[in-house]
Design an enzyme around this catalytic site. Sequence first.
Site, PDB file in Angstrom:
ATOM      1  N   CYS A  65     -10.940  -4.525  -4.599  1.00 54.34           N
ATOM      2  CA  CYS A  65     -12.260  -3.737  -4.439  1.00 54.34           C
ATOM      3  C   CYS A  65     -12.418  -2.884  -5.541  1.00 54.34           C
ATOM      4  CB  CYS A  65     -12.302  -2.895  -3.018  1.00 54.34           C
ATOM      5  SG  CYS A  65     -11.106  -1.486  -3.099  1.00 54.34           S
ATOM      6  N   HIS A 133      17.157   0.594   0.847  1.00 52.43           N
ATOM      7  CA  HIS A 133      15.783   0.473   1.041  1.00 52.43           C
ATOM      8  C   HIS A 133      15.307  -0.092   2.014  1.00 52.43           C
ATOM      9  CE1 HIS A 133      15.287   1.802  -3.277  1.00 52.43           C
ATOM     10  NE2 HIS A 133      16.235   0.712  -3.711  1.00 52.43           N
TER      11      HIS A 133
END
Length: 148
Positions: A65, A133
Amino acid sequence: MKIAIGSDHVGIELKPTIIEYLEELGHQVTDFGPFSAERTDYPVYGKKVAQEVASKNFDLGVLICGTGVGISISANKVHGIRAVVCSEPYSAKLSRQHNNTNILAFGSRVIGSELAKMIVKEWLDAEFEGERHGKRIEMIAEIEEENQ
């Protein structure tokens, strides 16, 4: 890989360049629109791509966008999506390695086509490192489940 891509009317000009680049890299790409430069709303396309990735119809997604922010926020509302907006390659790489992101977003008003390609390449080439993680991704998933 199968990659879903979408944009709004602002990102539509950069989108064909990214589709072509992804195909050059050997990926199968499906464009979820829009298909004209007529004004449109980024949440529509953020949601479409995110739902396709979340449902496992596609491995990853790319969204464009004006800034990448609005469309990534929209995508992140879909359960199971970890979309990141990046304006440089290092964050894109680490977002995959540390956060196992499954959608990359960027802004056509923020970066040019060559930088966009570099960001896409780093993101695609990076692999989730797991371990410490992985625990954090599980914690994020728990937050998502609590707030559904």
